[in-house]
Design a protein around this motif. Structure first.
Motif, mmCIF file in Angstrom:
data_model
loop_
_atom_site.group_PDB
_atom_site.id
_atom_site.type_symbol
_atom_site.label_atom_id
_atom_site.label_comp_id
_atom_site.label_asym_id
_atom_site.label_seq_id
_atom_site.Cartn_x
_atom_site.Cartn_y
_atom_site.Cartn_z
ATOM 1 N N TRP A 1 0.816 -1.212 0.000
ATOM 2 C CA TRP A 1 0.000 0.000 0.000
ATOM 3 C C TRP A 1 0.856 1.272 0.000
ATOM 4 O O TRP A 1 0.476 2.282 -0.589
ATOM 5 C CB TRP A 1 -0.911 0.015 1.230
ATOM 6 C CG TRP A 1 -1.783 -1.188 1.362
ATOM 7 C CD1 TRP A 1 -1.687 -2.186 2.301
ATOM 8 C CD2 TRP A 1 -2.884 -1.560 0.521
ATOM 9 N NE1 TRP A 1 -2.648 -3.142 2.095
ATOM 10 C CE2 TRP A 1 -3.398 -2.781 1.017
ATOM 11 C CE3 TRP A 1 -3.482 -0.975 -0.602
ATOM 12 C CZ2 TRP A 1 -4.489 -3.427 0.427
ATOM 13 C CZ3 TRP A 1 -4.563 -1.618 -1.187
ATOM 14 C CH2 TRP A 1 -5.051 -2.821 -0.671
ATOM 15 N N GLY A 2 1.997 1.208 0.661
ATOM 16 C CA GLY A 2 2.866 2.379 0.743
ATOM 17 C C GLY A 2 3.914 2.448 -0.347
ATOM 18 O O GLY A 2 4.771 3.337 -0.341
ATOM 19 N N GLY A 3 3.871 1.522 -1.284
ATOM 20 C CA GLY A 3 4.814 1.534 -2.393
ATOM 21 C C GLY A 3 6.062 0.709 -2.145
ATOM 22 O O GLY A 3 6.282 0.182 -1.054
ATOM 23 N N VAL A 4 6.877 0.613 -3.189
ATOM 24 C CA VAL A 4 8.116 -0.167 -3.146
ATOM 25 C C VAL A 4 9.263 0.737 -3.610
ATOM 26 O O VAL A 4 9.312 1.137 -4.769
ATOM 27 C CB VAL A 4 8.015 -1.393 -4.076
ATOM 28 C CG1 VAL A 4 9.304 -2.208 -4.039
ATOM 29 C CG2 VAL A 4 6.814 -2.259 -3.695
ATOM 30 N N PRO A 5 10.198 1.063 -2.721
ATOM 31 C CA PRO A 5 11.288 1.986 -3.080
ATOM 32 C C PRO A 5 12.094 1.554 -4.299
ATOM 33 O O PRO A 5 12.463 2.393 -5.137
ATOM 34 C CB PRO A 5 12.158 1.984 -1.816
ATOM 35 C CG PRO A 5 11.207 1.668 -0.708
ATOM 36 C CD PRO A 5 10.247 0.679 -1.298
ATOM 37 N N SER A 6 12.377 0.270 -4.444
ATOM 38 C CA SER A 6 13.194 -0.182 -5.569
ATOM 39 C C SER A 6 12.511 0.050 -6.913
ATOM 40 O O SER A 6 13.182 0.185 -7.944
ATOM 41 C CB SER A 6 13.538 -1.666 -5.418
ATOM 42 O OG SER A 6 12.363 -2.444 -5.364
ATOM 43 N N ALA A 7 11.175 0.091 -6.918
ATOM 44 C CA ALA A 7 10.475 0.368 -8.169
ATOM 45 C C ALA A 7 10.793 1.777 -8.656
ATOM 46 O O ALA A 7 10.977 2.020 -9.854
ATOM 47 C CB ALA A 7 8.968 0.204 -7.978
ATOM 48 N N GLY A 8 10.869 2.725 -7.722
ATOM 49 C CA GLY A 8 11.224 4.092 -8.087
ATOM 50 C C GLY A 8 12.639 4.173 -8.630
ATOM 51 O O GLY A 8 12.925 4.930 -9.573
ATOM 52 N N ILE A 9 13.553 3.380 -8.045
ATOM 53 C CA ILE A 9 14.929 3.354 -8.538
ATOM 54 C C ILE A 9 14.957 2.812 -9.965
ATOM 55 O O ILE A 9 15.660 3.332 -10.837
ATOM 56 C CB ILE A 9 15.804 2.482 -7.623
ATOM 57 C CG1 ILE A 9 15.875 3.098 -6.219
ATOM 58 C CG2 ILE A 9 17.211 2.323 -8.196
ATOM 59 C CD1 ILE A 9 16.599 2.229 -5.200
ATOM 60 N N GLY A 10 14.180 1.772 -10.201
ATOM 61 C CA GLY A 10 14.122 1.203 -11.537
ATOM 62 C C GLY A 10 13.585 2.187 -12.556
ATOM 63 O O GLY A 10 14.074 2.265 -13.685
ATOM 64 N N VAL A 11 12.567 2.952 -12.171
ATOM 65 C CA VAL A 11 11.990 3.943 -13.075
ATOM 66 C C VAL A 11 13.029 5.001 -13.451
ATOM 67 O O VAL A 11 13.114 5.448 -14.602
ATOM 68 C CB VAL A 11 10.754 4.610 -12.436
ATOM 69 C CG1 VAL A 11 10.293 5.814 -13.254
ATOM 70 C CG2 VAL A 11 9.617 3.600 -12.302
ATOM 71 N N ARG A 12 13.857 5.394 -12.474
ATOM 72 C CA ARG A 12 14.853 6.442 -12.724
ATOM 73 C C ARG A 12 16.061 5.947 -13.503
ATOM 74 O O ARG A 12 16.611 6.683 -14.331
ATOM 75 C CB ARG A 12 15.319 7.050 -11.393
ATOM 76 C CG ARG A 12 14.244 7.825 -10.645
ATOM 77 C CD ARG A 12 14.860 8.669 -9.533
ATOM 78 N NE ARG A 12 15.601 7.843 -8.572
ATOM 79 C CZ ARG A 12 15.064 7.276 -7.506
ATOM 80 N NH1 ARG A 12 13.761 7.422 -7.274
ATOM 81 N NH2 ARG A 12 15.797 6.559 -6.664
#
Length: 297
Positions: free
Chosen positions: A173-184
């Motif tokens: 529910w609060g998101g996954v930090p590594s997904a943001g790293i992958g996007v960047r």
């Protein structure tokens, strides 16, 4: 640098594998036992990396394990990232099929989660029109829980179908930090990574509307929020289940809106094979039948 990026992509994929726009609707020739329905690894991989091709091949939709029975409650299982309906074989095996009819939703896990939610709503509406199924209980794992909440919130998209129970397991529910790293950093980005990145517009939309007002689950829907917390021997950092942090699974707003919250000392994938979860599912379904019987005229 290229090697570092490859390692990053592989790490992200492996993380979600541990848990582990398309064509809506159902097909009569797909109504069969789960062990006979084919969800091959190639289709799962295609759904993650090439969701458009997955859609054109019409691989997704709702699949019933038995012929649908009019006005009988269906239990719909929604898998997580890089997963398939086969992930639910244990829980379905423990389902009381004399009272409930199991069905599964197969979708491209790399696609936009909001699009997957719209496709699922359309498929539920089609089930209602074709088979007169009026009640659907949803059991969802990981990002499938996010899609499920989206569907429950948008009742008008599947008018005429009641969703009395929503059971989510290990949902971020609060998101996954590594997904943001992958996007960047990744040269190849799938849409679902954007949706589950911490602070994403999609995650925010599950709890707040466009005008900034809190979004509440319908009063008639009981949300059982299940979280997992067994870390692997090599895990470091925040408490979690080797895939998703406990903090993300126990987002405060999600907890506040839940009917019940239960924790299980299992990993992200083991929760799908937990006898305790199977017993809880049975208890929740039976109590739902009892409650509906008490209010029936």
């Amino acid at each position: 640098m290229r090697g570092v990026i490859a390692v990053l992509i592989n790490a992200i994929v492996l993380m979600f594998t541990a848990g582990c726009s398309l064509t809506p609707g159902i097909r009569d020739d797909d109504i069969k036992g789960l062990e006979k329905v084919r969800f091959p690894p190639a289709s799962i991989k295609q759904g993650m990396w090439s969701p458009d091709e997955f859609e054109r091949a019409a691989r997704g939709g709702i699949f019933f394990l038995d012929a649908p029975v009019a006005r009988r409650t269906a239990v719909l299982f929604i898998h997580g990232f890089n997963g398939s309906p086969l992930d639910f074989k244990f829980l379905i095996a423990h389902l009381d099929r004399s009272r409930f009819q199991p069905c599964v939703f197969f979708y491209a896990s790399g696609a936009s989660l909001s699009q997957s939610g719209r496709d699922l709503s359309a498929a539920i509406g089609e089930v209602h029109r074709r088979y007169d199924v009026e009640s659907v209980i949803i059991v969802a794992h990981s990002i499938g829980g996010l899609i499920a909440r989206d569907v429950v919130l948008n009742q008008s998209a599947h008018a005429g179908v009641d969703i009395p129970v929503l059971i989510t397991m290990s949902a971020p529910w609060g998101g996954v930090p590594s997904a943001g790293i992958g996007v960047r950093l990744s040269p190849v980005v799938v849409d679902s990574w954007r949706d589950i990145a911490v602070g994403s517009a999609y995650l925010n939309s599950l709890f707040v509307d466009a005008d900034g007002r809190a979004r509440q689950l319908p009063a008639a829907t009981r949300h059982y929020l299940l979280f997992s917390y067994r870390k692997s021997w090599s895990s470091f950092g925040l408490s979690g289940d080797a895939v998703t942090s406990v903090a993300s699974q126990l987002d405060r707003t999600a907890q506040e809106q839940a009917y019940r919250v239960y924790g299980f000392d299992v990993s992200h994938s083991e929760i799908l094979r937990s006898r305790g979860v199977a017993d809880l599912l049975d208890e929740a379904l039976r109590s739902t039948l009892l409650a509906r019987a008490e209010v029936a005229p």
